[in-house]
Scaffold this motif. Structure first.
Motif, PDB file in Angstrom:
ATOM      1  N   ASP A 365       0.835  -1.208   0.000  1.00 47.48           N
ATOM      2  CA  ASP A 365       0.000   0.000   0.000  1.00 47.48           C
ATOM      3  C   ASP A 365       0.869   1.258   0.000  1.00 47.48           C
ATOM      4  N   VAL A 366       1.968   1.209   0.772  1.00 45.33           N
ATOM      5  CA  VAL A 366       2.882   2.351   0.825  1.00 45.33           C
ATOM      6  C   VAL A 366       3.514   2.586  -0.546  1.00 45.33           C
ATOM      7  N   VAL A 367       3.959   1.524  -1.189  1.00 50.88           N
ATOM      8  CA  VAL A 367       4.550   1.646  -2.522  1.00 50.88           C
ATOM      9  C   VAL A 367       3.533   2.247  -3.495  1.00 50.88           C
ATOM     10  N   ASP A 368       2.309   1.721  -3.488  1.00 52.86           N
ATOM     11  CA  ASP A 368       1.271   2.228  -4.389  1.00 52.86           C
ATOM     12  C   ASP A 368       1.019   3.720  -4.155  1.00 52.86           C
ATOM     13  N   ALA A 369       0.943   4.102  -2.868  1.00 47.53           N
ATOM     14  CA  ALA A 369       0.650   5.499  -2.542  1.00 47.53           C
ATOM     15  C   ALA A 369       1.771   6.427  -3.003  1.00 47.53           C
ATOM     16  N   GLU A 370       3.027   6.014  -2.798  1.00 49.52           N
ATOM     17  CA  GLU A 370       4.150   6.868  -3.182  1.00 49.52           C
ATOM     18  C   GLU A 370       4.284   6.970  -4.690  1.00 49.52           C
ATOM     19  N   VAL A 371       4.060   5.899  -5.403  1.00 49.01           N
ATOM     20  CA  VAL A 371       4.133   5.946  -6.861  1.00 49.01           C
ATOM     21  C   VAL A 371       3.004   6.805  -7.422  1.00 49.01           C
ATOM     22  N   GLU A 372       1.820   6.711  -6.808  1.00 46.59           N
ATOM     23  CA  GLU A 372       0.704   7.540  -7.241  1.00 46.59           C
ATOM     24  C   GLU A 372       0.989   9.019  -6.987  1.00 46.59           C
ATOM     25  N   ARG A 373       1.614   9.314  -5.848  1.00 43.60           N
ATOM     26  CA  ARG A 373       1.963  10.700  -5.537  1.00 43.60           C
ATOM     27  C   ARG A 373       2.986  11.231  -6.541  1.00 43.60           C
ATOM     28  N   LEU A 374       3.943  10.383  -6.899  1.00 42.79           N
ATOM     29  CA  LEU A 374       4.947  10.781  -7.891  1.00 42.79           C
ATOM     30  C   LEU A 374       4.301  11.072  -9.243  1.00 42.79           C
ATOM     31  N   ALA A 375       3.340  10.214  -9.596  1.00 36.58           N
ATOM     32  CA  ALA A 375       2.665  10.409 -10.879  1.00 36.58           C
ATOM     33  C   ALA A 375       1.890  11.718 -10.909  1.00 36.58           C
ATOM     34  N   GLN A 376       1.329  12.143  -9.786  1.00 31.21           N
ATOM     35  CA  GLN A 376       0.586  13.391  -9.725  1.00 31.21           C
ATOM     36  C   GLN A 376       1.517  14.602  -9.791  1.00 31.21           C
ATOM     37  N   ARG A 377       2.699  14.460  -9.173  1.00 34.24           N
ATOM     38  CA  ARG A 377       3.648  15.573  -9.182  1.00 34.24           C
ATOM     39  C   ARG A 377       4.380  15.699 -10.520  1.00 34.24           C
ATOM     40  N   LEU A 378       4.588  14.554 -11.160  1.00 34.23           N
ATOM     41  CA  LEU A 378       5.301  14.556 -12.444  1.00 34.23           C
ATOM     42  C   LEU A 378       4.428  13.896 -13.500  1.00 34.23           C
ATOM     43  N   PRO A 379       3.337  14.536 -13.872  1.00 32.70           N
ATOM     44  CA  PRO A 379       2.429  13.912 -14.844  1.00 32.70           C
ATOM     45  C   PRO A 379       3.071  13.679 -16.208  1.00 32.70           C
ATOM     46  N   GLU A 380       4.136  14.474 -16.511  1.00 30.70           N
ATOM     47  CA  GLU A 380       4.781  14.309 -17.817  1.00 30.70           C
ATOM     48  C   GLU A 380       5.725  13.113 -17.864  1.00 30.70           C
ATOM     49  N   LEU A 381       5.949  12.452 -16.697  1.00 31.79           N
ATOM     50  CA  LEU A 381       6.868  11.310 -16.657  1.00 31.79           C
ATOM     51  C   LEU A 381       6.299  10.156 -17.480  1.00 31.79           C
ATOM     52  N   PRO A 382       7.051   9.648 -18.441  1.00 33.59           N
ATOM     53  CA  PRO A 382       6.546   8.559 -19.296  1.00 33.59           C
ATOM     54  C   PRO A 382       6.161   7.316 -18.470  1.00 33.59           C
ATOM     55  N   GLN A 383       5.242   6.546 -19.011  1.00 33.58           N
ATOM     56  CA  GLN A 383       4.754   5.345 -18.327  1.00 33.58           C
ATOM     57  C   GLN A 383       5.884   4.365 -18.046  1.00 33.58           C
ATOM     58  N   ARG A 384       6.800   4.246 -18.987  1.00 30.19           N
ATOM     59  CA  ARG A 384       7.900   3.292 -18.819  1.00 30.19           C
ATOM     60  C   ARG A 384       8.755   3.658 -17.617  1.00 30.19           C
ATOM     61  N   GLU A 385       9.042   4.989 -17.470  1.00 29.71           N
ATOM     62  CA  GLU A 385       9.837   5.436 -16.339  1.00 29.71           C
ATOM     63  C   GLU A 385       9.069   5.247 -15.016  1.00 29.71           C
ATOM     64  N   GLN A 386       7.765   5.481 -15.064  1.00 31.66           N
ATOM     65  CA  GLN A 386       6.962   5.258 -13.857  1.00 31.66           C
ATOM     66  C   GLN A 386       7.042   3.801 -13.396  1.00 31.66           C
ATOM     67  N   GLN A 387       6.971   2.886 -14.354  1.00 30.19           N
ATOM     68  CA  GLN A 387       7.052   1.461 -14.000  1.00 30.19           C
ATOM     69  C   GLN A 387       8.423   1.108 -13.427  1.00 30.19           C
ATOM     70  N   GLU A 388       9.485   1.742 -13.974  1.00 27.92           N
ATOM     71  CA  GLU A 388      10.824   1.469 -13.464  1.00 27.92           C
ATOM     72  C   GLU A 388      10.984   2.014 -12.045  1.00 27.92           C
ATOM     73  N   VAL A 389      10.388   3.193 -11.810  1.00 32.32           N
ATOM     74  CA  VAL A 389      10.428   3.747 -10.454  1.00 32.32           C
ATOM     75  C   VAL A 389       9.697   2.805  -9.485  1.00 32.32           C
ATOM     76  N   ARG A 390       8.536   2.301  -9.902  1.00 31.39           N
ATOM     77  CA  ARG A 390       7.789   1.374  -9.052  1.00 31.39           C
ATOM     78  C   ARG A 390       8.622   0.139  -8.717  1.00 31.39           C
ATOM     79  N   ARG A 391       9.268  -0.431  -9.731  1.00 33.59           N
ATOM     80  CA  ARG A 391      10.077  -1.631  -9.489  1.00 33.59           C
ATOM     81  C   ARG A 391      11.239  -1.328  -8.544  1.00 33.59           C
ATOM     82  N   THR A 392      11.829  -0.152  -8.697  1.00 34.45           N
ATOM     83  CA  THR A 392      12.961   0.214  -7.835  1.00 34.45           C
ATOM     84  C   THR A 392      12.509   0.371  -6.379  1.00 34.45           C
ATOM     85  N   VAL A 393      11.397   1.087  -6.184  1.00 35.03           N
ATOM     86  CA  VAL A 393      10.875   1.260  -4.830  1.00 35.03           C
ATOM     87  C   VAL A 393      10.487  -0.084  -4.227  1.00 35.03           C
TER      88      VAL A 393
END
Length: 452
Positions: A365-393
């Motif tokens: 749940d913590v991982v999901d919440a932080e990745v969602e927060r990142l997506a809201q702050r950086l909406p221009e971040l490509p989907q591929r990079e978002q997935q890589e950030v999720r895997r890293t976290v």
């Protein structure tokens, strides 16, 4: 939850009281249902044999479960709780497991090492399963107990140590019969104990055997197995009166042999009649022993247990035995000790599992919440990079949780602390989160049971 056993046996109560609380199969079902209906009881199994009545429960609280099981015993048996209390034993958690495993091995029996109790435990479990009275606590416990009992009989020489009650009775019969092997023998009843009696009679060389039972078909099956013959219940008095040796173990409530029944068929007979009453409640009325030439031995005579109030039967496993017998009994006790430790370790591992699962769910749940927060702050971040950030976290979280979750599973065998509770405290896990993955719904009995 608390594992609890409340019971009474030949070791803690006089025969007269055991007779009062002895339960038929229907009575055992009634007691299990009465206990299971109680607010503090989640699961219940009743073990009712000729010399013990025990209630095993998984209770929400120790004191609540104890009180409610006692009330159920008094309700179903009709014996006041004040009368029962002085003779009841209570085993809790580890000691309850040890008691059940010892019982399965025959260490708690009148005749040490007898294997009949295994069948009785199996029937008790099957009955509780059919009535939906057991679940994730008692079901695996009894399954494990049955395996322990089987190991005791296959891996040790416990069968050679035990002297069955039948054999003890035959020893008494030899005091009045020249040769029991030549005796005209009548076996009354065709249940499990009767099967043991028939096998013992055949083993010692009894050749003239008649089996009498209310259900003729069961008598015929038992008689055929051991080279005897069957007779109908209507011939009981006539056959017993003409016999030299009678063994009875019907499990009936009330006497099946009375002096008034036997007096006509015993009239004019001078040969002795040895009657071995293995039933509880007793099959043979007291006045039968007053008939000329009739000698009666009941369980109290065979075991040294008094009919009235008095000391409990000594621990059979501690009674004087040959050295090799003591060694065998110690082997079985060691087996029980090892199996109890193994079972408790396995159970603690299962108990910590829901906490570990809740911890990992919280981390997810913590991982999901932080990745969602990142997506809201950086909406221009490509989907591929978002997935890589999720895997890293996720990898970072997994590495942080790996050591404590592995270590807590290793420590569950150490009963010096509640490591699952420590995890809940350290990571501030709500107990309700753990409950969602650890607590099954309360078992609901089949329709109509509550009004039975």
């Amino acid at each position: 939850m608390s594992l609890l056993v409340v019971g009474m046996s030949h070791r803690t109560a006089p025969i007269a009281l055991l007779e009062q609380v002895a339960l038929s199969p229907e009575g055992a079902l009634e007691l299990a249902a009465a206990a299971h209906r109680r607010e503090d009881v989640a699961e219940a199994i009743v073990v009712a044999t000729c010399n013990r009545t025990e209630v095993y429960v998984d209770a929400h609280t120790f004191h609540g479960g104890l009180a409610q099981v006692g009330e159920s015993l008094a309700e179903v048996t009709g014996v006041p709780l004040d009368t029962l209390t002085d003779h009841l034993y209570v085993h809790y958690e580890d000691r309850a497991v040890s008691h059940l495993f010892s019982l399965a091995c025959g260490l708690e029996s009148m005749a040490v090492g007898e294997s009949q109790v295994l069948g009785q435990l199996r029937e008790s479990l099957a009955s509780a399963q059919q009535q939906a009275h057991v679940g994730p606590s008692l079901n695996p416990l009894f399954q494990h107990a049955l395996r322990v009992g089987k190991r005791a009989h296959t891996d040790t020489a416990i069968d050679e140590v035990s002297r069955s009650l039948v054999q003890l009775g035959l020893d008494r019969a030899r005091t009045v019969l020249p040769d029991p092997r030549q005796a005209r023998t009548v076996l009354v009843g065709a249940g499990a104990m009767s099967g043991l009696a028939a096998a013992t009679l055949a083993r010692v060389g009894v050749t003239d055997l008649t089996v009498v039972n209310r259900t003729r078909e069961r008598a015929e099956r038992l008689a055929a197995t051991h080279g005897g013959r069957a007779a109908g219940w209507e011939h009981l008095a006539e056959l017993v009166g003409a016999a030299d040796l009678v063994l009875t173990c019907t499990g009936s409530v009330g006497h099946v042999l009375r002096a008034e029944q036997l007096a006509p068929s015993r009239a004019g007979r001078s040969q002795p009649l040895a009657v071995i009453d293995l039933a509880l409640p007793r099959d043979v009325a007291d006045d039968v022993a007053a008939l000329p030439g009739v000698h009666v031995w009941g369980l109290s005579d065979l075991t040294g247990q008094p009919d009235g109030a008095g000391p409990a039967v000594p621990d059979a496993a501690a009674a004087p035995t040959p050295t090799d017998s003591r060694q065998v009994l110690q082997q079985v006790q060691d087996l029980v000790t090892g199996e109890v430790a193994a079972y408790l370790t396995e159970r603690r591992a299962q108990q910590v599992g829901p906490t570990v699962a809740a911890l990992r769910a919280r981390a997810a749940d913590v991982v999901d919440a932080e990745v969602e927060r990142l997506a809201q702050r950086l909406p221009e971040l490509p989907q591929r990079e978002q997935q890589e950030v999720r895997r890293t976290v996720q990898r970072v979280v997994d590495k942080l949780l790996h050591t404590p979750t592995v270590r807590v599973k290793q420590l569950v065998s150490d009963d010096r602390g509640d490591y699952a509770d420590a995890l809940r405290q350290l990571f501030d896990l709500d107990s309700r989160e753990t409950a969602t993955v650890s607590t099954p719904p309360r078992l609901v009995p089949p329709r109509g049971e509550e009004s039975a």
